[in-house]
Design a protein around this motif. Structure first.
Motif, PDB file in Angstrom:
ATOM      1  N   MET A  87       7.186  51.669  39.697  1.00  0.00           N
ATOM      2  CA  MET A  87       6.398  50.884  38.901  1.00  0.00           C
ATOM      3  C   MET A  87       6.625  49.540  39.022  1.00  0.00           C
ATOM      4  N   ALA A  88       6.171  48.357  39.015  1.00  0.00           N
ATOM      5  CA  ALA A  88       6.283  47.084  38.923  1.00  0.00           C
ATOM      6  C   ALA A  88       4.947  46.224  37.793  1.00  0.00           C
ATOM      7  N   VAL A  89       5.660  44.789  37.522  1.00  0.00           N
ATOM      8  CA  VAL A  89       5.268  43.758  37.430  1.00  0.00           C
ATOM      9  C   VAL A  89       5.038  43.336  38.352  1.00  0.00           C
ATOM     10  N   ALA A  90       4.131  42.180  38.331  1.00  0.00           N
ATOM     11  CA  ALA A  90       3.640  40.963  39.052  1.00  0.00           C
ATOM     12  C   ALA A  90       3.384  39.700  37.854  1.00  0.00           C
ATOM     13  N   ALA A  91       4.331  38.792  37.752  1.00  0.00           N
ATOM     14  CA  ALA A  91       4.693  37.995  37.176  1.00  0.00           C
ATOM     15  C   ALA A  91       4.311  36.137  37.784  1.00  0.00           C
ATOM     16  N   SER A  92       3.370  35.556  37.286  1.00  0.00           N
ATOM     17  CA  SER A  92       2.714  34.411  37.744  1.00  0.00           C
ATOM     18  C   SER A  92       1.726  33.872  36.857  1.00  0.00           C
ATOM     19  N   PRO A  93       2.767  32.832  36.633  1.00  0.00           N
ATOM     20  CA  PRO A  93       1.340  31.406  35.590  1.00  0.00           C
ATOM     21  C   PRO A  93       0.263  31.764  36.527  1.00  0.00           C
ATOM     22  N   ASN A  94      -0.282  31.866  36.890  1.00  0.00           N
ATOM     23  CA  ASN A  94      -1.287  31.757  38.141  1.00  0.00           C
ATOM     24  C   ASN A  94      -1.909  33.308  37.904  1.00  0.00           C
ATOM     25  N   LYS A  95      -2.552  33.346  37.356  1.00  0.00           N
ATOM     26  CA  LYS A  95      -3.272  34.846  37.078  1.00  0.00           C
ATOM     27  C   LYS A  95      -4.136  35.603  38.045  1.00  0.00           C
ATOM     28  N   LYS A  96      -4.428  34.645  38.889  1.00  0.00           N
ATOM     29  CA  LYS A  96      -5.665  34.757  40.396  1.00  0.00           C
ATOM     30  C   LYS A  96      -4.327  35.276  40.889  1.00  0.00           C
ATOM     31  N   ALA A  97      -3.441  34.683  41.907  1.00  0.00           N
ATOM     32  CA  ALA A  97      -2.564  35.267  42.066  1.00  0.00           C
ATOM     33  C   ALA A  97      -1.664  36.261  41.719  1.00  0.00           C
ATOM     34  N   ALA A  98      -1.195  36.222  40.702  1.00  0.00           N
ATOM     35  CA  ALA A  98      -0.849  37.617  40.518  1.00  0.00           C
ATOM     36  C   ALA A  98      -1.851  39.003  40.321  1.00  0.00           C
ATOM     37  N   GLY A  99      -2.787  38.216  40.340  1.00  0.00           N
ATOM     38  CA  GLY A  99      -4.091  39.757  40.534  1.00  0.00           C
ATOM     39  C   GLY A  99      -3.916  40.338  41.992  1.00  0.00           C
ATOM     40  N   GLN A 100      -3.796  39.450  42.631  1.00  0.00           N
ATOM     41  CA  GLN A 100      -3.997  39.512  44.494  1.00  0.00           C
ATOM     42  C   GLN A 100      -3.305  40.695  44.053  1.00  0.00           C
ATOM     43  N   VAL A 101      -1.822  39.877  44.358  1.00  0.00           N
ATOM     44  CA  VAL A 101      -0.768  41.152  44.260  1.00  0.00           C
ATOM     45  C   VAL A 101      -1.131  42.349  43.980  1.00  0.00           C
ATOM     46  N   ALA A 102      -1.313  42.892  42.621  1.00  0.00           N
ATOM     47  CA  ALA A 102      -1.469  43.716  42.578  1.00  0.00           C
ATOM     48  C   ALA A 102      -2.544  44.713  42.965  1.00  0.00           C
ATOM     49  N   ASP A 103      -3.220  44.042  43.333  1.00  0.00           N
ATOM     50  CA  ASP A 103      -4.673  44.624  44.037  1.00  0.00           C
ATOM     51  C   ASP A 103      -4.232  44.875  45.126  1.00  0.00           C
ATOM     52  N   LEU A 104      -3.099  44.841  46.259  1.00  0.00           N
ATOM     53  CA  LEU A 104      -2.096  45.133  47.104  1.00  0.00           C
ATOM     54  C   LEU A 104      -2.077  46.551  46.757  1.00  0.00           C
ATOM     55  N   PHE A 105      -1.194  47.041  45.539  1.00  0.00           N
ATOM     56  CA  PHE A 105      -0.640  48.408  45.508  1.00  0.00           C
ATOM     57  C   PHE A 105      -1.461  49.031  44.888  1.00  0.00           C
ATOM     58  N   ALA A 106      -3.231  48.669  45.016  1.00  0.00           N
ATOM     59  CA  ALA A 106      -4.281  50.186  44.237  1.00  0.00           C
ATOM     60  C   ALA A 106      -4.532  51.091  45.681  1.00  0.00           C
ATOM     61  N   ASP A 107      -3.833  52.390  44.633  1.00  0.00           N
ATOM     62  CA  ASP A 107      -3.931  53.273  45.350  1.00  0.00           C
ATOM     63  C   ASP A 107      -3.322  53.963  46.139  1.00  0.00           C
ATOM     64  N   THR A 108      -1.650  52.853  45.868  1.00  0.00           N
ATOM     65  CA  THR A 108      -0.383  53.019  46.323  1.00  0.00           C
ATOM     66  C   THR A 108       0.135  54.212  45.783  1.00  0.00           C
ATOM     67  N   SER A 109       1.729  54.243  45.721  1.00  0.00           N
ATOM     68  CA  SER A 109       2.293  55.277  45.126  1.00  0.00           C
ATOM     69  C   SER A 109       3.193  54.226  44.124  1.00  0.00           C
ATOM     70  N   ILE A 110       3.083  52.697  43.951  1.00  0.00           N
ATOM     71  CA  ILE A 110       3.783  51.500  43.070  1.00  0.00           C
ATOM     72  C   ILE A 110       2.868  50.886  42.327  1.00  0.00           C
ATOM     73  N   LYS A 111       3.091  51.607  40.828  1.00  0.00           N
ATOM     74  CA  LYS A 111       1.753  51.225  39.563  1.00  0.00           C
ATOM     75  C   LYS A 111       1.948  49.342  39.606  1.00  0.00           C
ATOM     76  N   VAL A 112       1.387  48.852  39.865  1.00  0.00           N
ATOM     77  CA  VAL A 112       1.809  47.350  39.176  1.00  0.00           C
ATOM     78  C   VAL A 112       1.005  46.569  38.245  1.00  0.00           C
ATOM     79  N   THR A 113       1.459  45.996  37.213  1.00  0.00           N
ATOM     80  CA  THR A 113       0.977  45.377  35.967  1.00  0.00           C
ATOM     81  C   THR A 113       1.303  44.274  36.118  1.00  0.00           C
ATOM     82  N   ILE A 114       0.391  43.185  35.317  1.00  0.00           N
ATOM     83  CA  ILE A 114       0.210  42.181  35.683  1.00  0.00           C
ATOM     84  C   ILE A 114       0.331  41.250  34.144  1.00  0.00           C
ATOM     85  N   VAL A 115       1.833  40.008  34.243  1.00  0.00           N
ATOM     86  CA  VAL A 115       1.930  39.121  32.861  1.00  0.00           C
ATOM     87  C   VAL A 115       2.389  37.828  33.289  1.00  0.00           C
ATOM     88  N   ALA A 116       1.995  37.284  32.719  1.00  0.00           N
ATOM     89  CA  ALA A 116       2.789  35.712  33.056  1.00  0.00           C
ATOM     90  C   ALA A 116       3.948  35.359  32.880  1.00  0.00           C
TER      91      ALA A 116
END
Length: 307
Positions: free
Chosen positions: A137-166
Motif C-alpha cells: 500500500m502507498a500514498v501518491a502525494a502531490s499538490p497536483n491532484k490530477k497527477a496524483a490521481g493519474q498515478v493512483a489510477d495506474l495501480f487500480a485493480d493491482t496488488s498495491i492499494k494507492v491513496t492520494i494526499v496533497a
C-alpha cells in the motif's frame, strides 16, 4: 475511482528490485512498461531491449524514478532534457540527496522542467514481497491532484492499494524518517531487546518523528496515514529491510557493511534539522553518535533505555 487513462506508457528509471517489482505489477495491469538503467546488464538479465535514454522516454506518459537517494540527482539530471510537457514524474526514492541534501519533493522540482507534474509515491512496498505476489500500500502525494490521481489510477485493480494526499513534503519526509528510525529498531533487535522493549522504542520513535515532520515542513497527520505507518512497521521488522539489517550490523559489529538509506541520510537530516533540535530527540541523537562511531551501540542503547 475516476479512470484517467486505460493503458499508459510507463518508463522505469532504475531496474533494481523495486523498479522490476513495480514494473511487473503495472505490466500485469495492461500498461506498456519500458525500463532504463545506466547498468545495462540489469536490462539484459530481464530479457528486455536496451534503449537509449531518449528512446526510453520518447512516448512515456509517466516516468518512475526507482533509484536510491545517492543516485536520484544523477538520474534526474540525465532525464530532464528529454522530459516532454505533461509527462508525470514519480519518485519512489526514500532518502536525502547525498550531494544536494534535498528531500525528494525538492529534488524533483529543482531538476525537472518548470511546471512538470511531480508525485512522491511512498508506502509499504518491500520489493521482495511484491515480487513474491504479496500486496502493498502507498500514498501518491502531490499538490497536483490530477497527477496524483493519474498515478493512483495506474495501480487500480493491482496488488498495491494507492491513496492520494496533497502533502508531498510530508510524504517525502516520512520516507526519510521511517528508514532512520527503523535503524534504531534494528540495533535494538541486534542487541537482543525483547518485543516489549522494542514496542516501546517504536512508540517513542513515532513521537520524535511527529516533531520532525513539522520541523521539516510536512503535516503531522501525514505520518499517520495507514500506508505510511505500514511502511514504518514493515521497514522496522522485515528480514528484507536493508535499514533493519544495517542496524543489526551496527549492534553486532560496530559498523554497517550494507549501504542503506538510513545511514546515508542520517548526517544530512541532522544538518537540516540542526544539532540543537536533534539534542532534544534522544533516539535520533543516539543514532547519530552510533553511526558516527562516537559510542558503541550497546552502551548508547543502554543509556537510551534508562531514559
Amino acid at each position: 475511482m475516476v479512470k484517467y487513462l486505460s493503458m499508459t506508457k510507463v518508463t522505469m528509471i532504475g531496474a533494481g528490485e523495486i523498479g522490476r517489482a513495480i514494473g511487473k505489477i503495472l505490466a500485469s495491469a495492461g500498461h506498456k512498461v519500458t525500463y532504463w538503467d545506466k547498468n545495462e546488464s540489469l536490462i539484459f538479465d530481464m530479457g528486455e531491449k536496451c534503449l537509449s535514454l531518449p528512446e526510453a522516454l520518447a512516448e512515456a506518459e509517466t516516468v518512475f524514478f526507482c533509484v536510491p537517494s545517492w543516485s536520484l540527482g544523477e538520474a534526474l539530471a540525465f532525464t530532464a532534457p528529454y522530459f516532454k510537457k505533461g509527462t508525470v514524474a514519480v519518485s519512489v526514492t526514500k532518502g536525502i540527496g547525498e550531494n544536494n541534501k534535498l528531500l525528494v519533493d525538492e529534488a524533483l522540482k529543482k531538476a525537472l522542467p518548470t511546471g512538470a507534474p511531480t508525485v512522491v509515491l511512498s508506502g509499504a512496498m518491500i520489493a521482495e514481497e511484491l515480487l513474491a505476489g504479496h500486496g502493498g500500500m502507498a500514498v501518491a502525494a502531490s499538490p497536483n491532484k490530477k497527477a496524483a490521481g493519474q498515478v493512483a489510477d495506474l495501480f487500480a485493480d493491482t496488488s498495491i492499494k494507492v491513496t492520494i494526499v496533497a502533502d508531498a513534503r510530508g510524504v517525502a519526509a516520512a520516507g526519510v524518517l521511517k528508514n532512520i528510525y527503523a535503524l534504531s529498531l534494528g540495533i535494538a533487535d541486534g542487541l537482543g531487546w525483547g518485543r516489549n522493549e522494542q514496542g516501546f522504542l517504536m512508540a517513542q520513535a513515532l513521537q520524535e518523528m511527529s516533531k520532525l515532520m513539522v520541523w521539516l515542513g510536512g503535516k503531522k497527520a501525514t505520518l499517520f496515514e495507514p500506508a505510511i505507518l505500514a511502511d514504518f512497521f514493515a521497514t522496522s521488522t522485515s528480514k528484507d529491510s536493508a535499514n533493519k539489517q544495517a542496524g543489526i550490523e551496527l549492534a553486532k559489529h560496530g559498523s554497517a557493511l550494507i549501504k542503506s538509506e538510513s545511514v546515508a541520510s542520517l548526517p544530512a537530516l541532522v544538518k537540516i534539522v540542526g544539532r540543537d533540535k536533534v539534542k532534544k530527540l534522544p533516539i535520533l541523537f543516539t543514532l547519530g553518535r552510533v553511526v558516527l562511531g562516537k559510542i558503541e551501540a550497546e552502551k548508547a542503547f543502554e543509556d537510551l533505555k534508562k531514559l
